[in-house]
Design a protein around this motif. Structure first.
Motif, short mmCIF file in Angstrom:
data_model
loop_
_atom_site.label_atom_id
_atom_site.label_comp_id
_atom_site.label_asym_id
_atom_site.label_seq_id
_atom_site.Cartn_x
_atom_site.Cartn_y
_atom_site.Cartn_z
N PHE A 233 -32.83 28.38 78.88
CA PHE A 233 -33.87 29.27 78.57
C PHE A 233 -34.55 29.49 80.02
O PHE A 233 -35.21 30.68 80.25
CB PHE A 233 -34.61 29.20 77.60
N PHE A 234 -34.70 28.72 80.62
CA PHE A 234 -35.65 28.61 82.05
C PHE A 234 -35.21 27.42 82.97
O PHE A 234 -34.61 26.19 82.33
CB PHE A 234 -37.09 28.50 81.47
N PRO A 235 -35.48 27.59 84.12
CA PRO A 235 -34.83 26.44 85.20
C PRO A 235 -35.81 25.27 84.92
O PRO A 235 -36.81 25.24 84.60
CB PRO A 235 -35.12 27.14 86.48
N LEU A 236 -35.09 24.19 85.43
CA LEU A 236 -35.75 22.84 85.39
C LEU A 236 -36.06 22.47 86.68
O LEU A 236 -36.43 21.36 86.64
CB LEU A 236 -34.84 21.84 84.69
N ASP A 237 -36.24 23.38 87.88
CA ASP A 237 -36.44 22.71 89.01
C ASP A 237 -37.86 22.30 89.36
O ASP A 237 -38.01 21.31 89.96
CB ASP A 237 -36.41 24.03 90.14
N LEU B 269 -37.56 13.63 83.38
CA LEU B 269 -36.97 14.51 82.41
C LEU B 269 -35.53 15.32 83.06
O LEU B 269 -34.73 15.52 82.27
CB LEU B 269 -37.93 15.84 82.28
N GLN B 270 -35.84 15.28 84.48
CA GLN B 270 -34.38 15.53 84.84
C GLN B 270 -33.40 14.86 84.75
O GLN B 270 -32.24 14.90 84.57
CB GLN B 270 -34.60 15.85 86.49
N GLY B 271 -33.76 13.64 84.73
CA GLY B 271 -32.80 12.35 84.53
C GLY B 271 -31.99 12.36 82.95
O GLY B 271 -30.93 12.20 82.95
N ILE B 272 -32.91 12.76 82.00
CA ILE B 272 -32.37 12.88 80.70
C ILE B 272 -31.56 14.20 80.55
O ILE B 272 -30.57 13.98 79.86
CB ILE B 272 -33.81 12.91 79.56
N SER B 273 -32.13 15.25 81.16
CA SER B 273 -31.27 16.11 81.16
C SER B 273 -29.78 16.03 81.72
O SER B 273 -29.00 16.74 81.14
CB SER B 273 -31.90 17.61 82.18
N ARG B 274 -29.57 15.45 82.55
CA ARG B 274 -28.22 14.96 83.18
C ARG B 274 -27.49 14.31 82.39
O ARG B 274 -26.20 14.23 82.45
CB ARG B 274 -28.24 14.24 84.60
N LEU B 275 -27.90 13.85 81.34
CA LEU B 275 -27.02 13.00 80.36
C LEU B 275 -26.48 13.87 79.24
O LEU B 275 -25.91 13.34 78.44
CB LEU B 275 -28.01 11.87 79.74
N LEU B 276 -26.96 15.09 79.29
CA LEU B 276 -26.56 16.00 78.44
C LEU B 276 -25.50 17.04 78.60
O LEU B 276 -25.44 17.33 79.74
CB LEU B 276 -27.76 17.01 77.84
#
Length: 351
Positions: free
Chosen positions: A286-290, A296-303
């Motif tokens: 829905f929106f960029p994570l930059d 939070l970026q680390g958790i995101s890369r596990l998905l």
């Protein structure tokens, strides 16, 4: 053939189920239309600035510099300084600029820290440029900027891959979880088990229908984005189809796992929502994570959805080729294998 008959029956069941059609196709398309209509051709919003009286640093600015400044600032000349400052306090203006002798005074609010930082950086640059102009010193360095993307790039090109990934995840997860629980509750699974139909045919039919639905979703999404909102695809965009298929397998296995755990359709819907919706937010659908923090970026890369979204963004928007799809495909297939094995261990034919 049992496989063909089962596939046809499952596909027709999908088309006849209005609720499934809504959540799998129409609901994500509503977001595409909403985001496409709101965000197409929009960049960062302009900052509203009030200028009180004459401000030499602004009024004597060279025309090219003034034109560039007005792309980010909306400057309005006013006479009531106190009233303008009150508007800043109320949040109706970002800042008020006043010239006080040889000083440029900027009144701003710290309530919106992002806007405050933009205001400070902008006017610091204006003051530095004015000082150079007064001293007559030639600057040692000059700035040249060049956009890395095509000049015609629109926001819809960033919105489409993420929303398509979310639609694929929703359809595959919800379809597998709810159907499995429904078939178990109604006794259809038991009848299929007792029928002269190989279990492999049942599984392949379910997989085939899910892949067909995902391809249909992709065609609808890309067709609408191109036709209605001006999406421009790069030369490697067909590679997104491969990512869609592997992503469907990953989320189909997650749906099977949810369906193996839950005993009711309501529970399956709740668990699928609990998995997919937070994942969509954490994966940049829905929106960029930059600007997200590192943890939070680390958790995101596990998905898995993060890798599906990033892979489709690379091949649909950034013009990358085969090198951009191998890693996401491997991760998605790994998720599919692990979740399928766990689902197989937990699978029950009877309620």
């Amino acid at each position: 053939m049992p496989l063909r008959s089962l596939s046809r029956a499952m596909f027709l069941g999908f088309l006849r189920d209005r609720m499934t059609l809504f959540w799998a196709v129409l609901f994500p398309l509503m977001f595409l239309v909403l985001f496409g209509g709101l965000l197409t051709d929009q960049g960062a919003s302009k900052i509203d600035i009030a200028q009180v009286g004459d401000v030499a640093a602004l009024d004597r600015m060279p025309a090219p510099a003034r034109e560039a400044l007005e792309q980010s600032l909306e400057i309005e000349k006013v006479t009531d300084e106190a009233g303008a400052i009150q508007q800043v306090r109320d949040g109706d203006l970002a800042a008020v600029v006043v010239e006080d002798g040889d000083r440029l005074v900027v009144h701003y609010s710290q309530a919106d820290q992002v806007t405050a930082a933009r205001v400070f950086a902008t006017f610091q640059g204006i003051v530095d440029s004015a000082n150079l102009a007064v001293t007559g010193t030639e600057p040692t360095y000059s700035l040249a900027s060049q956009r890395v993307e095509d000049e015609s790039l629109k926001t819809i090109q960033y919105v489409t891959p993420g929303l398509l990934g979310w639609a694929i995840a929703m359809s595959a997860t919800f379809g597998a979880a709810v159907n499995l629980v429904n078939w178990r509750r109604t006794g259809l699974l038991r009848r299929l088990r007792l029928a002269p139909v190989p279990t492999s045919s049942v599984v392949l039919a379910r997989v085939g229908v899910s892949l067909s639905v995902a391809l249909g979703q992709t065609a609808i999404f890309i067709g609408l984005a191109v036709g209605a909102f001006g999406l421009q695809l790069t030369g490697a965009w067909p590679l997104a189809i491969v990512l869609v298929l592997t992503g469907t397998l990953a989320f189909l296995s997650i749906g099977l796992l949810a369906g193996s755990i839950c005993r009711t359709e309501e529970g399956a819907v709740g668990l699928a929502n609990f998995i997919v919706l937070p994942m969509a937010f954490l994966s940049g659908s829905f929106f960029p994570l930059d600007g997200a923090p590192g943890w939070l970026q680390g958790i995101s890369r596990l998905l898995p959805l993060r890798h599906l979204n990033d892979g489709m963004m690379d091949v649909m928007v950034r013009g990358q080729g085969l090198e951009a799809v191998w890693q996401p495909m491997a991760i998605l297939l790994g998720f599919a294998a692990v979740c399928s094995l766990v689902a197989a261990r937990l699978f029950r034919w009877d309620a």
